[in-house]
Scaffold this motif. Structure first.
Motif, mmCIF file in Angstrom:
data_model
loop_
_atom_site.group_PDB
_atom_site.id
_atom_site.type_symbol
_atom_site.label_atom_id
_atom_site.label_comp_id
_atom_site.label_asym_id
_atom_site.label_seq_id
_atom_site.Cartn_x
_atom_site.Cartn_y
_atom_site.Cartn_z
ATOM 1 N N VAL A 211 -6.422 47.633 -3.562
ATOM 2 C CA VAL A 211 -7.046 48.875 -3.126
ATOM 3 C C VAL A 211 -6.210 50.049 -3.620
ATOM 4 O O VAL A 211 -4.980 50.045 -3.485
ATOM 5 N N THR A 212 -6.859 51.046 -4.198
ATOM 6 C CA THR A 212 -6.169 52.260 -4.621
ATOM 7 C C THR A 212 -6.057 53.205 -3.428
ATOM 8 O O THR A 212 -7.075 53.673 -2.900
ATOM 9 N N LEU A 213 -4.826 53.469 -2.994
ATOM 10 C CA LEU A 213 -4.614 54.341 -1.845
ATOM 11 C C LEU A 213 -4.678 55.812 -2.215
ATOM 12 O O LEU A 213 -5.154 56.637 -1.434
ATOM 13 N N ASP A 214 -4.172 56.141 -3.389
ATOM 14 C CA ASP A 214 -4.137 57.538 -3.805
ATOM 15 C C ASP A 214 -4.150 57.589 -5.324
ATOM 16 O O ASP A 214 -3.644 56.677 -6.001
ATOM 17 N N SER A 215 -4.686 58.655 -5.856
ATOM 18 C CA SER A 215 -4.781 58.806 -7.305
ATOM 19 C C SER A 215 -3.494 59.313 -7.932
ATOM 20 O O SER A 215 -3.429 59.482 -9.157
ATOM 21 N N THR A 216 -2.484 59.576 -7.108
ATOM 22 C CA THR A 216 -1.189 60.028 -7.607
ATOM 23 C C THR A 216 -0.099 59.049 -7.161
ATOM 24 O O THR A 216 -0.339 58.148 -6.366
ATOM 25 N N SER A 217 1.088 59.261 -7.661
ATOM 26 C CA SER A 217 2.222 58.424 -7.295
ATOM 27 C C SER A 217 2.788 58.859 -5.950
ATOM 28 O O SER A 217 2.796 60.047 -5.609
ATOM 29 N N THR A 218 3.251 57.896 -5.155
ATOM 30 C CA THR A 218 3.896 58.196 -3.876
ATOM 31 C C THR A 218 5.339 57.721 -3.915
ATOM 32 O O THR A 218 5.657 56.704 -4.533
ATOM 33 N N ALA A 219 6.209 58.461 -3.212
ATOM 34 C CA ALA A 219 7.630 58.159 -3.268
ATOM 35 C C ALA A 219 8.020 57.036 -2.312
ATOM 36 O O ALA A 219 8.935 56.263 -2.592
#
Length: 512
Positions: A211-219
């Motif tokens: 599942v894609t949680l967000d379209s950007t990178s998370t730290a």
């Protein structure tokens, strides 16, 4: 003198026999027969009482004897005050990858297991209240391996999910596949997106699709549960901290898998209608997110940004307090400085000129409870604390007093450790025990009330370097007699150095 008419009333042992007149006294023969019967009955009753007494005494002695001699008493572990275990092979290139468990009492090896290289990460000590038969998950080569940390037995091994290079922490989630065993979730973040994959806690097989949680990178990421027992994955993004409901993620991974997961209407009011993200704290310089570690349910969230430290209520997401700071050097830690049952926060703040300020913040208001300035020595572990049975903690941190060296010259490798007793806040106990490059450090409780210690792993200065690695344990009180009592502040303390050391020696430690 008693009259004949009142004989039965004056002497309760006398009674009227059947068929005799109410006022007619019994004959001497009748009296003799009755007294003989009474004597026999009383004698039998006395024998029974005696028998019951001796039987009870025998049973009591048997139980005492069994507990004293037959049933063995639990043997307290005989902790060595200090031990060192050297791994001369550590740091060797592939294909040498080993997992080793060491006994905290004496440093002896409990088990050893070889793994396929390369090693990526490991996480042990996952949630205990589950039905899983393992509590260590390791990522190495192209595999995921689940081990029992007490025995080293391999519980399952599966290939890494394709296209997913996950990072720690591993998230422990409720049972999603219906096998009555809690499952796990892996999160992977790349430049373009952040994904999550569910794995069966029983077999390690992937559950549903990624599942894609967000379209950007998370730290970074955490798993948080609300008062309604709804679970949220907390994502640390460039714009702040956001939560995404676990039931939303489960529904995307596999239709119908969200049925057993609870929803929190109070959180979902603020959820984005498109992404489902719940904003928790907005900041363009968010660096760390920590759970306070309190027993309260749910725990509060501590956030560290480039200019402040903030505490957020884990129940309703309300901001509790903010402490303004220039730059935080290390990960904050928690302990009880005052006795209000709320965890206080230890922060190391960079104040320039190779100097740091160690500050203890009130967990309730964020106000400064205690502070000291030290030289910021390189490779210093984060502050630590050990709780005592008296509802306060003993704090431990690293550095060097400015008066002992020229603060304008950067320190290379010299450092000292300090102990702080909240009831004697005008003094510090300084230990000059020399140590090599510290890879990791942990202060911990090994035996309630008796044995608090710190465990360190020291070795080469860089991850790429090869050489000897040493795992060591040292009892916390062991350094007291060799330590120096430092008076800080203007008033100082009226107790002598020997009295201060005796206060530390009398400490009894506890868990939270």
């Amino acid at each position: 003198m008693e009259t004949t008419d009142s004989a039965t009333e004056g002497d309760p042992l006398k009674r009227v026999e059947d068929g005799a007149g109410a006022g007619t006294p019994p004959s001497s023969t009748e009296l003799k027969k009755k007294s003989c019967k009474d004597a026999i009955g009383f004698s039998k009753l006395t024998h029974w009482r005696t028998a019951v007494f001796f039987l009870s005494l025998f049973l009591c002695l048997t139980i005492v004897f069994a507990f004293s001699f037959i049933i063995p008493c639990p043997v307290r572990p005989q902790y060595r005050v200090t031990w060192n275990r050297t791994f001369s092979e550590a740091g060797l290139p592939s294909p040498c990858v080993f997992v080793i468990a060491v006994d905290g009492t004496d440093g002896e090896m409990l088990w050893e297991r070889a793994l396929d290289p390369e090693f990526h990460w490991a996480q042990c000590g996952l949630d205990k209240e589950t039905s899983r038969t393992w509590d260590c998950l390791l990522s190495h080569s192209d595999k995921l391996t689940a081990l029992d940390k007490y025995t080293g037995v391999l519980q399952w091994q599966q290939p890494q999910p394709p296209g997913l290079h996950s990072t720690v922490p591993v998230l422990s989630v409720p049972d999603l596949d219906g096998d009555k065993v809690s499952d796990v979730a892996l999160v992977a973040s790349e430049n373009t997106q952040t994904q999550l994959v569910f794995l069966s806690g029983k077999t390690g097989v992937q559950i549903g699709s990624a599942v894609t949680l967000d379209s950007t990178s998370t730290a970074n990421h955490l798993l948080h549960h609300t008062t309604e027992r709804s679970h949220y994955v907390l994502l640390q993004k460039d714009t702040g901290l956001y939560g995404l409901a676990l039931w939303r993620i489960a529904a995307q991974a596999k239709a119908g898998m969200e049925v057993g997961l609870k929803k929190d209407k109070h959180w979902e009011i603020n959820a984005s209608p498109t992404s489902g993200l719940v904003p928790i704290y907005e900041s363009d310089s968010l660096r760390q997110v920590l759970r306070t570690g309190e027993t309260k349910d749910p725990p509060n969230l501590l956030l560290v940004t480039g200019k402040e430290v903030a505490l957020v209520n884990g129940k309703n997401l309300q901001l509790l307090w903010i402490f303004n700071t220039s730059s935080v050097l290390s990960e904050p830690s928690f302990g009880h400085y005052n006795q209000d049952d709320l965890l206080d926060v230890v922060v190391e703040e960079d104040i320039g000129n190779n100097t740091k300020r160690v500050v203890i913040l009130d967990g309730k208001s964020g106000g400064v409870l205690w502070e000291v300035s030290l030289l910021a020595t390189p490779n210093s572990p984060k502050p630590a604390s050990i709780h005592t049975i008296n509802s306060f903690s003993i704090f431990m941190f690293w550095g060097m007093m400015p008066s002992e060296t020229n603060s304008s010259v950067p320190l290379t490798g010299e450092r000292r450790s300090y102990l702080l007793h909240p009831l004697y806040s005008k003094v510090l106990l300084e230990s000059t025990t020399s140590m090599d490059h510290i890879i990791t450090f942990k202060a911990t409780l090994l035996e309630r009330g008796r044995h608090a210690a710190y465990i360190m792993l020291t070795g080469p200065g860089t991850e790429e370097a090869q050489g000897t690695v040493v795992l060591s344990k040292r009892k916390l009180k062991q350094d007291v007699s060799y330590s120096t009592v430092l008076r800080i502040g203007t008033s100082g303390s009226s107790e002598t150095n020997e009295e201060i050391k005796e206060v530390f020696n009398r400490l009894r430690f506890s868990d939270w």
